[in-house]
Write a protein that holds these residues in place. Structure first.
Motif, PDB file in Angstrom:
ATOM      1  N   GLY A  96      11.226  47.548  10.579  1.00 25.95           N
ATOM      2  CA  GLY A  96      11.602  46.153  10.352  1.00 25.95           C
ATOM      3  C   GLY A  96      13.020  45.835  10.768  1.00 25.95           C
ATOM      4  N   ALA A  97      13.741  46.813  11.339  1.00 29.35           N
ATOM      5  CA  ALA A  97      15.146  46.612  11.680  1.00 29.35           C
ATOM      6  C   ALA A  97      15.309  45.617  12.823  1.00 29.35           C
ATOM      7  N   VAL A  98      14.449  45.697  13.820  1.00 30.94           N
ATOM      8  CA  VAL A  98      14.587  44.825  14.985  1.00 30.94           C
ATOM      9  C   VAL A  98      14.378  43.367  14.582  1.00 30.94           C
ATOM     10  N   GLY A 253      19.334  40.507   5.326  1.00 33.04           N
ATOM     11  CA  GLY A 253      20.156  41.705   5.259  1.00 33.04           C
ATOM     12  C   GLY A 253      19.579  42.752   4.327  1.00 33.04           C
ATOM     13  N   ILE A 254      18.858  42.307   3.300  1.00 34.63           N
ATOM     14  CA  ILE A 254      18.186  43.263   2.406  1.00 34.63           C
ATOM     15  C   ILE A 254      17.128  44.043   3.190  1.00 34.63           C
ATOM     16  N   ARG A 255      16.351  43.334   3.997  1.00 34.54           N
ATOM     17  CA  ARG A 255      15.320  44.014   4.800  1.00 34.54           C
ATOM     18  C   ARG A 255      15.958  44.942   5.831  1.00 34.54           C
ATOM     19  N   LEU A 256      17.091  44.522   6.370  1.00 33.77           N
ATOM     20  CA  LEU A 256      17.766  45.371   7.346  1.00 33.77           C
ATOM     21  C   LEU A 256      18.297  46.643   6.682  1.00 33.77           C
ATOM     22  N   ARG A 305      18.012  53.195  -2.207  1.00 38.05           N
ATOM     23  CA  ARG A 305      18.173  52.317  -3.365  1.00 38.05           C
ATOM     24  C   ARG A 305      19.587  51.737  -3.417  1.00 38.05           C
ATOM     25  N   ARG A 306      20.590  52.540  -3.107  1.00 34.20           N
ATOM     26  CA  ARG A 306      21.968  52.065  -3.123  1.00 34.20           C
ATOM     27  C   ARG A 306      22.204  51.022  -2.027  1.00 34.20           C
ATOM     28  N   ALA A 307      21.698  51.303  -0.844  1.00 31.05           N
ATOM     29  CA  ALA A 307      21.892  50.377   0.271  1.00 31.05           C
ATOM     30  C   ALA A 307      21.228  49.023   0.000  1.00 31.05           C
TER      31      ALA A 307
END
Length: 412
Positions: A96-98, A253-256, A305-307
């Protein structure tokens, strides 16, 4: 009565021969503004970033090459070798980054456009402020010149009556003191005009000392704006739109942040050109390959989890920032409308007071010439007139600025 007529003519004629219109000045300031140029360049950069992010959907061609040479030959093997490895790789699923990066970049471009539009509102308001400020100080300087002229005219009468023995030396001293004070105030008013003129010209990128004739003035009839409802003001404000887009951008940004910890799948084709191994004859071979690459993160000591938690905190901050901007705009609209209404009421009140003060000044001056009033009566009428004149200028200026400010607040 002659002085009253000249006062009215002076008041009405100052803007009549102007050449620089408010619309023209706005355009000149916008064309010169470094703030708008910076905002436009930021929009251009955001557009390029968006295009860069979208390339993540496309296949990538890369080529690795190497050449190695040793210093000794062993058992007939050539001391050199090389390899050329071209590859075309297509990411099928990158966790899902792209998509998240592309959406963030698209939202970033929209945010940059909103910021540019908000900068345009600020620049327009700065132009209006400089324009009306110059008009106000120009009127004030003109009023002080007229004030000095009125006192000098009265001084001629006082000097003549003193020479004829009708009045005491005290009247002469009082009028000379008043004239000195008026001339001092005139110097201050002209200095303020020069400063306003410099600001006016620098804002549009011309010679700071260039003389200006304004096509409009604060005493012109400025229509009362129609009040804009809160929902419409919020919808118009580009900074509020940008705040909401930043919250949406932070949501992506959460998904990234989660993407690197999701499975990654890519496919590709490649080839190789290199000598045979071992390289005994120097002959080369060309070969091709097709591959599928799958990467599955399993355990990273809670890094995912932290990210995600950090990204979620940023998203919440942006939500709260948008809510804060909402309240600020509501408050700005209410305060701006209140200032507009009150300044308009002050304009009406000051006009009537100035008319009465002008009549009183004419009557007092005439009565003193006929020996029917004292010098104190005339001096008091003069002081009352210049104070009310200054109040009228300030009221018109406040109203003109309030109109421009309300237009900025409601993004008109």
């Amino acid at each position: 009565m002659k002085n009253a007529v000249s006062i009215i003519l002076l008041w009405l004629s100052l803007p009549a021969f102007g050449q620089t219109s408010l619309a023209g000045y706005r355009a000149a300031v916008a064309d010169y503004s470094w703030q708008l140029k910076i905002a436009a360049s930021q929009s251009d950069a955001a557009a390029e970033t968006m295009g860069q992010a979208r390339t993540g959907y496309l296949p990538r061609l890369a080529m690795d090459g190497s050449f190695t040479k040793t210093f000794h030959r062993y058992e007939g093997i050539e001391p050199w070798t090389f390899g050329v490895l071209p590859q075309v790789v297509q990411t099928v699923y990158g966790g899902g980054a792209v998509r998240a990066s592309a959406k963030q970049a698209e939202l970033g471009y929209d945010i940059a456009l909103c910021d540019e539009e908000f900068s345009r509102l600020d620049v327009r308001y700065a132009a209006d402020y400089a324009y009306w400020n110059l008009s106000a100080v120009e009127l004030y300087a003109a009023s002080m010149r007229q004030y000095v002229s009125i006192i000098r005219s009265l001084k001629e009468v006082v000097d003549r009556r003193f020479a004829e023995g009708y009045i005491a030396k005290g009247d002469v001293l009082m009028i000379e003191t008043r004239l000195s004070e008026a001339e001092y105030s005139l110097v201050s008013a002209e200095q303020s005009y020069e400063v306003a003129l410099h600001n006016f010209n620098i804002l549009r990128g011309t010679d700071a000392t260039l003389d200006v004739q304004l096509g409009q003035g604060i005493r012109d009839s400025l229509p009362m704006p129609v009040r804009v409802v809160t929902a419409e003001a919020l919808a118009r404000r580009p900074d509020y739109t940008a705040a909401r887009l930043r919250a949406e951008q932070a949501d992506w940004g959460i998904r990234l942040a989660r993407a690197p910890f999701n499975p990654q799948l890519s496919v590709g084709v490649g080839g190789s050109w290199q000598p045979f191994v071992p390289n005994r004859t120097g002959a080369t071979t060309v070969d091709g390959s097709v591959f599928v690459k799958l990467s599955v993160p399993i355990f990273h000591w809670g890094e995912r989890r932290r990210a995600v938690g950090a990204a979620r905190a940023v998203q919440q901050q942006q939500e709260w920032t948008a809510a804060l901007r909402h309240d600020d705009i509501v408050r700005e609209e209410m305060n701006g409308w209140t200032a507009l209404v009150q300044s308009r009421a002050q304009v009406d009140a000051s006009e009537e007071s100035l008319r009465i003060a002008g009549e009183n000044l004419s009557i007092s001056t005439y009565s003193y010439g006929e020996g029917l009033a004292t010098i104190l009566d005339v001096l008091q009428a003069q002081l009352s007139w210049i104070q009310l004149y200054s109040n009228a200028i300030r009221a018109h200026y406040n109203y003109a600025v309030a109109v421009s400010d309300y237009q900025r607040i409601t993004a008109q």
